[in-house]
Write a protein that holds these residues in place. Structure first.
Motif, short mmCIF file in Angstrom:
data_model
loop_
_atom_site.label_atom_id
_atom_site.label_comp_id
_atom_site.label_asym_id
_atom_site.label_seq_id
_atom_site.Cartn_x
_atom_site.Cartn_y
_atom_site.Cartn_z
N PHE A 96 13.76 1.58 -7.17
CA PHE A 96 14.92 1.19 -7.98
C PHE A 96 15.34 -0.23 -7.65
N PHE A 97 15.85 -0.94 -8.65
CA PHE A 97 16.37 -2.29 -8.47
C PHE A 97 17.81 -2.34 -8.97
N THR A 98 18.64 -3.19 -8.35
CA THR A 98 19.99 -3.41 -8.86
C THR A 98 20.10 -4.77 -9.54
N VAL A 99 19.06 -5.56 -9.43
CA VAL A 99 18.99 -6.86 -10.11
C VAL A 99 17.66 -6.91 -10.85
N THR A 100 17.56 -7.82 -11.81
CA THR A 100 16.29 -7.94 -12.51
C THR A 100 15.29 -8.69 -11.63
N ILE A 101 14.05 -8.33 -11.77
CA ILE A 101 12.99 -8.88 -10.91
C ILE A 101 12.87 -10.38 -11.08
N ASP A 102 13.11 -10.89 -12.27
CA ASP A 102 12.94 -12.33 -12.49
C ASP A 102 14.01 -13.16 -11.78
N GLN A 103 15.06 -12.52 -11.26
CA GLN A 103 16.08 -13.23 -10.48
C GLN A 103 15.66 -13.43 -9.03
N LEU A 104 14.69 -12.66 -8.56
CA LEU A 104 14.32 -12.67 -7.15
C LEU A 104 13.38 -13.84 -6.82
N GLN A 105 13.49 -14.31 -5.60
CA GLN A 105 12.59 -15.35 -5.11
C GLN A 105 11.22 -14.76 -4.82
N LEU A 106 10.21 -15.62 -4.74
CA LEU A 106 8.86 -15.15 -4.45
C LEU A 106 8.78 -14.48 -3.08
N ALA A 107 9.50 -15.00 -2.10
CA ALA A 107 9.50 -14.39 -0.76
C ALA A 107 10.07 -12.98 -0.82
N SER A 108 11.08 -12.75 -1.63
CA SER A 108 11.66 -11.40 -1.79
C SER A 108 10.66 -10.47 -2.45
N LEU A 109 9.93 -10.98 -3.44
CA LEU A 109 8.91 -10.16 -4.10
C LEU A 109 7.80 -9.78 -3.12
N LEU A 110 7.41 -10.71 -2.25
CA LEU A 110 6.41 -10.40 -1.23
C LEU A 110 6.94 -9.32 -0.28
N LEU A 111 8.19 -9.43 0.12
CA LEU A 111 8.82 -8.43 0.98
C LEU A 111 8.82 -7.06 0.31
N ILE A 112 9.13 -7.03 -0.97
CA ILE A 112 9.12 -5.78 -1.73
C ILE A 112 7.72 -5.19 -1.77
N MET A 113 6.71 -6.02 -1.97
CA MET A 113 5.33 -5.53 -1.99
C MET A 113 4.92 -4.95 -0.64
N ILE A 114 5.34 -5.59 0.44
CA ILE A 114 5.03 -5.08 1.78
C ILE A 114 5.71 -3.74 2.01
N LEU A 115 6.99 -3.64 1.67
CA LEU A 115 7.73 -2.38 1.83
C LEU A 115 7.12 -1.26 1.00
N THR A 116 6.74 -1.58 -0.23
CA THR A 116 6.15 -0.59 -1.11
C THR A 116 4.78 -0.15 -0.59
N PHE A 117 4.03 -1.08 -0.03
CA PHE A 117 2.72 -0.77 0.54
C PHE A 117 2.86 0.18 1.73
N ILE A 118 3.82 -0.09 2.62
CA ILE A 118 4.02 0.77 3.79
C ILE A 118 4.56 2.13 3.37
N GLY A 119 5.59 2.15 2.56
CA GLY A 119 6.12 3.40 2.04
C GLY A 119 6.98 4.18 3.01
N SER A 120 6.97 5.49 2.85
CA SER A 120 7.86 6.39 3.58
C SER A 120 7.09 7.20 4.63
N ALA A 121 7.69 8.31 5.03
CA ALA A 121 7.11 9.17 6.06
C ALA A 121 6.13 10.17 5.45
N PRO A 122 5.20 10.66 6.28
CA PRO A 122 4.32 11.73 5.81
C PRO A 122 5.14 12.98 5.45
N GLY A 123 4.74 13.65 4.40
CA GLY A 123 5.47 14.84 3.98
C GLY A 123 6.76 14.53 3.25
N SER A 124 6.93 13.28 2.84
CA SER A 124 8.16 12.89 2.14
C SER A 124 7.89 12.77 0.65
#
Length: 173
Positions: A96-124
């Protein structure tokens, strides 16, 4: 900017992202606390809880630093910090986002990609390579850099087959 909605959604995403096994251990630990008996968390649950706390706080602070003058520019401190915390939690499992993606800086988008890649816990309910695999990868790198034969986390030796599985999952992903 609705803080009640943001905190409610964050809590639900965080609960879903911890996984069923971790929640079972948390509930058993709370019941044992009432009965004054001590139950120790498994290594997996310890890694999930600690990894989740560290990653949420670190990435929320980093996200706020990157976006407080950009996407969060019109918000007061509490609202902008809540939005940074929301993105830090939401990007690990729900997207989920609270702002539109085009407002974000490239560094923030990279951070989002890293977080999405890592993800959550097993069994979640979240996706990604799972936080435990990421922690195992970091522990393997640390052991390799310090020239140790075995990978240890919190004084416990991790079996080689688990290390191989974690490295394989990260590499293939």
């Amino acid at each position: 900017t609705n803080l009640i909605m943001l905190y409610t959604t964050m809590w639900l995403i965080l609960c879903g992202g911890l996984g069923f096994i971790t929640w079972r251990e948390i509930i058993l630990n709370l019941k044992s606390w009432v009965r004054r008996k001590r139950i120790v968390f498994s290594l997996q649950s310890k890694l999930i809880i600690l990894g989740t706390l560290v990653s949420v706080i670190f990435t929320a602070a980093l996200f706020w630093i990157l976006e407080h003058d950009n996407a969060f520019a019109g918000m007061d401190f509490v609202t902008s910090w809540t939005n940074a915390l929301f993105h830090s939690i939401a990007m690990r499992s729900s997207g989920f986002f609270t702002v539109t993606i085009d407002q974000l800086q490239l560094a923030s988008l990279l951070l989002i990609m890293i977080l999405t890649f890592i993800g959550s816990a097993p069994g979640s309910t979240g996706s990604g390579i799972k936080i435990t695999n990421f922690i195992l990868l970091l522990a393997t790198i640390k052991a390799g850099l310090s020239n140790k034969q075995a990978v240890e986390i919190k004084g416990r030796r991790i079996p080689r087959d688990q290390i191989h599985k974690a490295v394989t999952i990260v590499t293939l992903s």
